[in-house]
Design a protein around this motif. Sequence first.
Motif, mmCIF file in Angstrom:
data_model
loop_
_atom_site.group_PDB
_atom_site.id
_atom_site.type_symbol
_atom_site.label_atom_id
_atom_site.label_comp_id
_atom_site.label_asym_id
_atom_site.label_seq_id
_atom_site.Cartn_x
_atom_site.Cartn_y
_atom_site.Cartn_z
ATOM 1 N N GLU A 133 16.777 5.697 -5.847
ATOM 2 C CA GLU A 133 16.351 4.611 -4.984
ATOM 3 C C GLU A 133 14.832 5.130 -4.568
ATOM 4 O O GLU A 133 13.776 4.034 -4.532
ATOM 5 N N VAL A 134 14.395 6.098 -4.168
ATOM 6 C CA VAL A 134 13.177 6.592 -3.786
ATOM 7 C C VAL A 134 12.063 6.299 -4.994
ATOM 8 O O VAL A 134 11.012 5.595 -4.916
ATOM 9 N N PHE A 135 12.661 6.734 -6.077
ATOM 10 C CA PHE A 135 11.677 6.374 -7.332
ATOM 11 C C PHE A 135 11.680 5.283 -7.874
ATOM 12 O O PHE A 135 10.647 4.652 -8.165
ATOM 13 N N ALA A 136 12.883 4.283 -7.665
ATOM 14 C CA ALA A 136 12.647 2.836 -7.958
ATOM 15 C C ALA A 136 11.639 2.396 -7.121
ATOM 16 O O ALA A 136 10.904 1.316 -7.225
ATOM 17 N N GLU A 137 11.739 2.636 -5.619
ATOM 18 C CA GLU A 137 10.835 2.123 -4.550
ATOM 19 C C GLU A 137 9.452 2.499 -4.923
ATOM 20 O O GLU A 137 8.501 1.666 -4.681
ATOM 21 N N PHE A 138 9.192 3.637 -5.437
ATOM 22 C CA PHE A 138 7.693 4.021 -5.832
ATOM 23 C C PHE A 138 7.264 3.320 -6.959
ATOM 24 O O PHE A 138 6.410 2.915 -7.253
ATOM 25 N N ASP A 139 8.236 3.074 -8.118
ATOM 26 C CA ASP A 139 7.745 2.439 -9.176
ATOM 27 C C ASP A 139 7.520 0.998 -8.960
ATOM 28 O O ASP A 139 6.644 0.270 -9.419
ATOM 29 N N ASP A 140 8.308 0.076 -7.993
ATOM 30 C CA ASP A 140 8.106 -0.989 -7.414
ATOM 31 C C ASP A 140 6.786 -1.361 -6.603
ATOM 32 O O ASP A 140 5.904 -1.980 -6.959
ATOM 33 N N PHE A 141 6.366 0.093 -6.039
ATOM 34 C CA PHE A 141 5.085 -0.110 -5.322
ATOM 35 C C PHE A 141 3.899 0.008 -6.497
ATOM 36 O O PHE A 141 3.035 -0.672 -6.504
ATOM 37 N N VAL A 142 3.982 0.879 -7.254
ATOM 38 C CA VAL A 142 2.937 1.029 -8.380
ATOM 39 C C VAL A 142 2.759 -0.244 -9.288
ATOM 40 O O VAL A 142 1.742 -0.536 -9.639
ATOM 41 N N ALA A 143 4.036 -0.787 -9.433
ATOM 42 C CA ALA A 143 4.053 -2.204 -10.423
ATOM 43 C C ALA A 143 3.447 -3.399 -9.358
ATOM 44 O O ALA A 143 3.431 -4.421 -10.028
ATOM 45 N N GLY A 144 3.354 -2.984 -8.071
ATOM 46 C CA GLY A 144 2.634 -4.227 -7.250
ATOM 47 C C GLY A 144 3.960 -5.130 -6.649
ATOM 48 O O GLY A 144 3.814 -6.284 -6.502
ATOM 49 N N ARG A 145 5.253 -4.481 -6.940
ATOM 50 C CA ARG A 145 6.433 -5.285 -6.392
ATOM 51 C C ARG A 145 6.766 -5.017 -4.872
ATOM 52 O O ARG A 145 7.570 -5.780 -4.418
ATOM 53 N N GLN A 146 6.064 -4.140 -4.392
ATOM 54 C CA GLN A 146 6.440 -3.656 -2.944
ATOM 55 C C GLN A 146 5.174 -3.060 -2.215
ATOM 56 O O GLN A 146 4.372 -2.646 -2.932
ATOM 57 N N GLY A 147 5.083 -3.004 -1.221
ATOM 58 C CA GLY A 147 3.813 -2.769 -0.268
ATOM 59 C C GLY A 147 3.478 -3.723 0.510
ATOM 60 O O GLY A 147 4.119 -4.835 1.187
ATOM 61 N N VAL A 148 2.378 -3.315 1.073
ATOM 62 C CA VAL A 148 1.560 -4.351 2.031
ATOM 63 C C VAL A 148 0.147 -4.861 1.470
ATOM 64 O O VAL A 148 -0.429 -3.834 1.028
ATOM 65 N N VAL A 149 0.036 -6.022 1.713
ATOM 66 C CA VAL A 149 -1.254 -6.372 1.389
ATOM 67 C C VAL A 149 -2.018 -6.972 2.749
ATOM 68 O O VAL A 149 -1.574 -7.673 3.621
ATOM 69 N N ARG A 150 -3.240 -6.308 3.046
ATOM 70 C CA ARG A 150 -3.946 -6.174 4.375
ATOM 71 C C ARG A 150 -5.296 -7.192 3.983
ATOM 72 O O ARG A 150 -5.824 -6.813 3.428
ATOM 73 N N ILE A 151 -5.184 -8.286 4.821
ATOM 74 C CA ILE A 151 -6.481 -9.403 4.634
ATOM 75 C C ILE A 151 -7.140 -9.681 5.854
ATOM 76 O O ILE A 151 -6.430 -9.873 6.908
#
Length: 194
Positions: free
Chosen positions: A81-99
């Motif tokens: 799960e940790v590396f799936a979450e990291f893969d999602d982050f790297v692929a732009g499917r997870q994280g935070v966009v600050r505007i």
Amino acid sequence: MQSRLNLQQLSAFLMLADTGSFGDAAEALGVSQPALSRTIQQIEGKLGARLFDRDTRKLRLTPAGERLEPLARRLMNEYQEVFAEFDDFVAGRQGVVRIAAFPSVAALLLPSTIVSFRERQPDVRIQIWEDVGRPVHKAVLEGRVDIGLSTPPPVSSDLRYRPLLRDEVVLVCRNDDMLAHREEHDWSVFATRA
């Protein structure tokens, strides 16, 4: 005693627990049966407990093996799960966009854009900070926000920008006002208006 098993050892233990056979587990892991047997012996030596009861026909978990199995599964699942979450982050499917944006832009232009973006990337959070001009530039420069929607930064700035739209600003006045009769005015005409 604190014993640590590596992921390869945990995988070997779980595969053997799943298959109940050294031959089947070794084949599934792509190792020889003697290599798997040595790995299990190393694990049992590290833990100071026998994990499997072996007889000529069946392989069963001991009480220590039964206790280790759910813990090992939990650890392996967490690892995946940790590396799936990291893969999602790297692929732009997870994280935070600050505007950082002008209040008017944040209120009028961003909502429809955010809705469209969230349909494609539902696990990405969006944070909006409203301000104008220099504070927006500074927030981008300092990395407190990812992007800014504002006026262009000074030419001497380390920021780059791309125009997104041009706002038309117009003078609105009554028909009988002297300003209504000319096409252009210098800003100085407002000095006498209070």
